[in-house]
Scaffold this active site. Structure first.
Site, PDB file in Angstrom:
ATOM      1  N   ASP A   1       8.161 -18.206   7.820  1.00  0.00           N
ATOM      2  CA  ASP A   1       7.523 -18.236   6.497  1.00  0.00           C
ATOM      3  C   ASP A   1       7.087 -16.830   6.060  1.00  0.00           C
ATOM      4  O   ASP A   1       7.258 -16.443   4.901  1.00  0.00           O
ATOM      5  CB  ASP A   1       6.265 -19.118   6.535  1.00  0.00           C
ATOM      6  CG  ASP A   1       6.569 -20.599   6.403  1.00  0.00           C
ATOM      7  OD1 ASP A   1       7.680 -20.963   5.965  1.00  0.00           O
ATOM      8  OD2 ASP A   1       5.676 -21.405   6.740  1.00  0.00           O
TER       9      ASP A   1
ATOM     10  N   HIS B   1       7.674 -20.849  13.319  1.00  0.00           N
ATOM     11  CA  HIS B   1       7.903 -21.181  11.912  1.00  0.00           C
ATOM     12  C   HIS B   1       7.011 -20.334  11.006  1.00  0.00           C
ATOM     13  O   HIS B   1       7.406 -19.965   9.900  1.00  0.00           O
ATOM     14  CB  HIS B   1       7.701 -22.672  11.626  1.00  0.00           C
ATOM     15  CG  HIS B   1       8.080 -23.009  10.224  1.00  0.00           C
ATOM     16  ND1 HIS B   1       9.392 -23.158   9.826  1.00  0.00           N
ATOM     17  CD2 HIS B   1       7.334 -23.100   9.094  1.00  0.00           C
ATOM     18  CE1 HIS B   1       9.428 -23.357   8.523  1.00  0.00           C
ATOM     19  NE2 HIS B   1       8.189 -23.324   8.050  1.00  0.00           N
TER      20      HIS B   1
ATOM     21  N   HIS C   1       0.969 -18.925   2.829  1.00  0.00           N
ATOM     22  CA  HIS C   1       1.691 -18.303   1.712  1.00  0.00           C
ATOM     23  C   HIS C   1       0.783 -17.476   0.809  1.00  0.00           C
ATOM     24  O   HIS C   1       1.160 -16.394   0.361  1.00  0.00           O
ATOM     25  CB  HIS C   1       2.404 -19.374   0.899  1.00  0.00           C
ATOM     26  CG  HIS C   1       3.374 -20.164   1.730  1.00  0.00           C
ATOM     27  ND1 HIS C   1       4.445 -19.589   2.367  1.00  0.00           N
ATOM     28  CD2 HIS C   1       3.407 -21.477   2.055  1.00  0.00           C
ATOM     29  CE1 HIS C   1       5.110 -20.517   3.032  1.00  0.00           C
ATOM     30  NE2 HIS C   1       4.496 -21.671   2.868  1.00  0.00           N
TER      31      HIS C   1
ATOM     32  N   HIS D   1      12.016 -20.482   2.958  1.00  0.00           N
ATOM     33  CA  HIS D   1      12.958 -20.574   4.085  1.00  0.00           C
ATOM     34  C   HIS D   1      14.311 -19.968   3.708  1.00  0.00           C
ATOM     35  O   HIS D   1      14.964 -19.327   4.536  1.00  0.00           O
ATOM     36  CB  HIS D   1      13.125 -22.028   4.544  1.00  0.00           C
ATOM     37  CG  HIS D   1      11.823 -22.692   4.875  1.00  0.00           C
ATOM     38  ND1 HIS D   1      11.667 -24.055   4.919  1.00  0.00           N
ATOM     39  CD2 HIS D   1      10.602 -22.169   5.162  1.00  0.00           C
ATOM     40  CE1 HIS D   1      10.419 -24.342   5.232  1.00  0.00           C
ATOM     41  NE2 HIS D   1       9.741 -23.214   5.363  1.00  0.00           N
TER      42      HIS D   1
HETATM   43 ZN    ZN Z   1       7.773 -23.016   6.030  1.00  0.00          ZN
END
Ligand code: ZN
Length: 302
Positions: A234, A230, A257, A73
Site C-alpha cells: 500500500d 501488504h 493511506h 494496488h
Molecule cells: Zn491495500
C-alpha cells in the site's frame, strides 16, 4: 530510461468497496505522460494533488465528480514493474480488487510486455527528513539508498499482533517479497464497513479475513507476515502518487493511506526537501553513500 507497456491489455473484476463489476484497460503512453486514469471522458493524472479520499483506500478524482477508488494496488504494480507512462481506462468507480494483492496486475503487465522509451526516467530524490506524527501513528522519510520501506503494525487480534518489516524495493524484491501480499480485514468490522458503503465486494477470494486469532481463508497466508507486507505494498502504491519513483527511506508506524498522502504532499511542498534527478545525476550527487545508490539503481534499472 522511462518505460511503458508494449501493448494494451485488460481484465475484469469487482471493486473491493463498491462491489461494482468493472473492466480495466492498460494502454501504452508517451514519454512524460505519467500514469493517467480515464473514466467517463475525464482524464485524471495519478498524482497526490488529485487524491480526493483516503478512507480505507486511495481515490483519485477530477474535482468534477468523476473519481476512481482503490488505485493503490495497481499503482504499486506499476511502480514495482517500472512503468512510468500508461493510460488506465476504467468503466466504473473502482479498480477491480482481483485477489487483493498486486500480483494479478503484475501478471497483466508482464503479458503486455514492457518497452524502454527515448527519455531518461526522473527520480524524486529525498534531501531532508520529513516526519508526521499523529497520535499513535507516524510516518517519516529521509535520504536513503534507492527506496526502502519499513512498516510496523500492531493489532489486538493475535493472528496479526505486532509485525514489522523493512524492504529495499527493487524489481526483484517487489516480486518476491511484496506483490503477493493481500489486503486484510477483521470479521467483526465487516458489518459496520458494509453499512458505511465499504467492503461490499470483499470476500475470502480477495482479502485475508481474520477473526478470534484465526485466519478464516482455508488456503491460509501467503507469507507468515502477510499483513505487514501488504502495508508495504500500500505504501509503495501511495508513494508512487508523488509522480515518479522516490529515492529515500520511509518508515511507517500504524500508518495508512491518509498519512502516506500527507507525507507525499508535505515532502513536495517543502522547499529544498527533494529534487528530481536522472539515475546519472543521482549517482553524481548522492544524498546518501555513493556505493549504495549505485547498487540500488543498477538493480532497479536491471
Ligand atoms: Zn491495500
Amino acid at each position: 530510461m522511462q518505460q511503458t507497456l508494449k501493448a494494451s491489455i485488460h481484465c475484469n473484476g469487482v471493486g473491493l468497496h463498491s462491489g461494482a463489476r468493472t473492466t480495466l484497460r492498460l494502454h501504452p503512453a508517451d514519454v512524460d505522460c505519467g500514469i493517467r486514469f480515464r473514466r467517463n471522458g475525464a482524464t485524471i493524472l495519478a498524482r497526490h494533488d488529485h487524491v480526493v479520499a483516503t478512507r480505507m483506500c486511495t481515490t483519485v478524482g477530477d474535482g468534477n465528480g468523476v473519481s476512481i477508488g482503490t488505485v493503490e494496488h495497481l499503482m504499486a504494480a506499476l511502480a514495482g514493474c517500472g512503468i512510468d507512462n500508461a493510460i488506465i481506462e476504467i468503466d466504473g468507480p473502482e479498480v477491480p480488487v482481483m485477489d487483493g494483492s498486486a500480483e494479478p496486475f503484475v501478471f497483466l503487465i508482464d503479458c503486455a510486455g514492457v518497452v524502454s522509451q527515448s527519455a531518461a526516467r526522473r527520480y524524486l530524490q529525498v534531501l531532508t527528513t520529513v516526519s508526521i506524527e499523529d497520535g499513535e501513528r507516524s510516518i517519516s522519510i529521509r535520504p536513503g539508498e534507492g527506496l526502502t520501506i519499513g512498516c510496523n503494525i500492531d493489532f489486538a487480534d493475535e493472528a496479526v499482533g505486532k509485525q514489522s518489516i523493512s524492504i529495499g524495493v527493487d524489481a526483484d524484491s517487489f516480486k518476491s517479497e511484496i506483490m503477493r501480499a493481500r489486503t486484510f480485514g477483521f470479521e467483526h468490522e465487516i458489518e459496520a464497513l458494509r453499512a458505511a458503503g465499504l467492503a461490499r465486494g470483499g470476500s475470502l477470494d480477495n482479502a485475508v479475513v481474520i477473526s478470534g486469532g484465526k485466519v478464516l481463508n482455508v488456503e491460509g497466508l501467503r507469507y507468515e507476515d502477510e499483513c505487514v507486507r501488504h502495508k508495504v505494498l500500500d505504501t509503495l502504491g501511495d508513494l508512487y502518487l508523488a509522480g515518479g519513483p522516490i529515492l529515500g527511506r520511509v518508515d511507517c508506524r500504524r500508518a495508512g493511506h491518509e498519512l502516506h498522502l500527507r507525507l507525499v504532499s508535505q515532502l513536495l511542498a517543502r522547499p529544498g526537501a527533494t529534487r528530481w534527478v536522472t539515475a546519472e545525476e543521482a549517482l553524481a550527487m548522492p544524498a546518501c553513500p555513493r556505493a549504495e545508490v549505485g547498487r540500488r539503481l543498477s538493480v532497479a534499472a536491471g
